[in-house]
Design a protein around this motif. Structure first.
Motif, short mmCIF file in Angstrom:
data_model
loop_
_atom_site.label_atom_id
_atom_site.label_comp_id
_atom_site.label_asym_id
_atom_site.label_seq_id
_atom_site.Cartn_x
_atom_site.Cartn_y
_atom_site.Cartn_z
N CYS A 69 54.42 -15.22 -48.67
CA CYS A 69 55.69 -14.48 -48.09
C CYS A 69 55.96 -13.75 -49.61
O CYS A 69 56.05 -12.64 -49.22
CB CYS A 69 56.56 -15.38 -47.51
SG CYS A 69 56.24 -15.83 -45.90
N LEU B 153 62.16 -3.10 -48.96
CA LEU B 153 63.08 -4.40 -48.51
C LEU B 153 64.47 -4.29 -49.57
O LEU B 153 64.24 -3.95 -50.52
CB LEU B 153 61.87 -5.49 -48.81
CG LEU B 153 60.67 -5.27 -47.97
CD1 LEU B 153 59.94 -6.55 -48.19
CD2 LEU B 153 61.02 -5.51 -46.43
N MET C 284 56.47 -2.78 -52.22
CA MET C 284 57.17 -3.25 -50.90
C MET C 284 58.85 -3.50 -51.34
O MET C 284 59.60 -2.94 -50.33
CB MET C 284 56.89 -4.70 -50.39
CG MET C 284 55.47 -4.62 -49.65
SD MET C 284 55.47 -3.44 -48.34
CE MET C 284 56.33 -4.43 -47.17
N ILE D 254 50.25 -10.77 -42.66
CA ILE D 254 50.78 -9.28 -42.38
C ILE D 254 52.22 -9.53 -42.21
O ILE D 254 52.89 -8.22 -42.29
CB ILE D 254 50.01 -8.64 -41.29
CG1 ILE D 254 50.13 -9.46 -39.82
CG2 ILE D 254 48.56 -8.23 -41.51
CD1 ILE D 254 49.71 -8.60 -38.79
N LYS D 255 52.85 -10.33 -41.95
CA LYS D 255 54.51 -10.33 -41.41
C LYS D 255 54.80 -11.75 -41.58
O LYS D 255 54.43 -12.80 -41.31
CB LYS D 255 54.53 -9.62 -40.20
CG LYS D 255 55.64 -9.47 -39.69
CD LYS D 255 56.65 -8.26 -40.61
CE LYS D 255 57.90 -8.12 -39.91
NZ LYS D 255 58.79 -7.58 -40.85
N GLN D 256 56.13 -11.67 -41.71
CA GLN D 256 57.13 -12.86 -41.67
C GLN D 256 58.13 -12.61 -40.56
O GLN D 256 58.82 -11.57 -41.05
CB GLN D 256 57.62 -13.38 -43.02
CG GLN D 256 58.32 -14.82 -42.86
CD GLN D 256 59.79 -14.77 -42.44
OE1 GLN D 256 60.53 -13.80 -42.98
NE2 GLN D 256 60.27 -15.96 -42.17
N ILE D 257 58.57 -13.45 -39.77
CA ILE D 257 59.38 -13.25 -38.62
C ILE D 257 60.21 -14.49 -38.37
O ILE D 257 59.87 -15.37 -38.56
CB ILE D 257 58.40 -13.01 -37.15
CG1 ILE D 257 57.53 -12.00 -37.17
CG2 ILE D 257 59.47 -12.70 -36.28
CD1 ILE D 257 56.13 -12.46 -36.37
N VAL E 235 54.98 -16.83 -39.32
CA VAL E 235 54.15 -15.75 -39.92
C VAL E 235 53.03 -15.28 -39.10
O VAL E 235 52.36 -15.99 -38.31
CB VAL E 235 53.61 -16.62 -41.32
CG1 VAL E 235 54.69 -16.80 -42.38
CG2 VAL E 235 53.02 -17.81 -41.05
N ALA E 236 52.81 -14.09 -39.38
CA ALA E 236 51.55 -13.50 -38.64
C ALA E 236 50.32 -13.30 -39.39
O ALA E 236 50.60 -12.62 -40.55
CB ALA E 236 52.06 -12.41 -37.90
N ILE F 131 54.44 -10.64 -50.31
CA ILE F 131 54.99 -9.48 -49.67
C ILE F 131 56.32 -8.98 -50.29
O ILE F 131 56.67 -7.86 -50.83
CB ILE F 131 55.02 -9.64 -48.28
CG1 ILE F 131 53.67 -9.77 -47.62
CG2 ILE F 131 55.78 -8.44 -47.61
CD1 ILE F 131 53.45 -9.97 -46.30
N TRP F 132 57.35 -10.05 -50.08
CA TRP F 132 58.65 -9.75 -50.49
C TRP F 132 58.82 -9.21 -51.77
O TRP F 132 59.61 -8.52 -52.06
CB TRP F 132 59.64 -11.01 -50.12
CG TRP F 132 59.31 -11.55 -48.87
CD1 TRP F 132 59.15 -10.94 -47.64
CD2 TRP F 132 59.86 -13.04 -48.60
NE1 TRP F 132 59.09 -11.65 -46.52
CE2 TRP F 132 59.67 -12.89 -47.13
CE3 TRP F 132 60.24 -13.97 -49.18
CZ2 TRP F 132 60.01 -14.14 -46.27
CZ3 TRP F 132 60.68 -15.11 -48.25
CH2 TRP F 132 60.50 -14.97 -46.96
#
Length: 82
Positions: free
Chosen positions: A24, A37, A33, A76-79, A66-67, A27-28
């Protein structure tokens, strides 16, 4: 709180685990990014921010996921579901 994985034709969606936190952060805290963000820069991230996933498997107050791409297992993504 841990749930069963959700598997689609292209994705694997998993409950967030402490072991996924570094993924994560990749990305963050990425400079590119960061333009889009509201997360802090890597240099300005607080200790509590960096430890957000400590004990997350037992926390029943939110449901982070997480995806991953199914074919490459790339994150690809954290939800979050609050």
């Amino acid at each position: 709180m841990l749930t069963n994985d959700i598997i689609t034709d292209r994705l694997i969606i998993k409950s967030m685990r402490e072991e996924y936190s570094s993924l994560c952060f990749s990305i963050w805290l990425d400079d590119e990014m960061g333009k889009y963000l509201s997360d802090p820069t890597r240099a300005n991230a607080s200790e509590s921010y960096m430890n957000f996933a400590k004990g997350i498997e037992d926390d029943e107050s939110w449901y982070p996921f997480v995806a991953f791409l199914k074919d490459s297992y790339a994150l690809i993504k954290q939800i979050e579901i609050l």
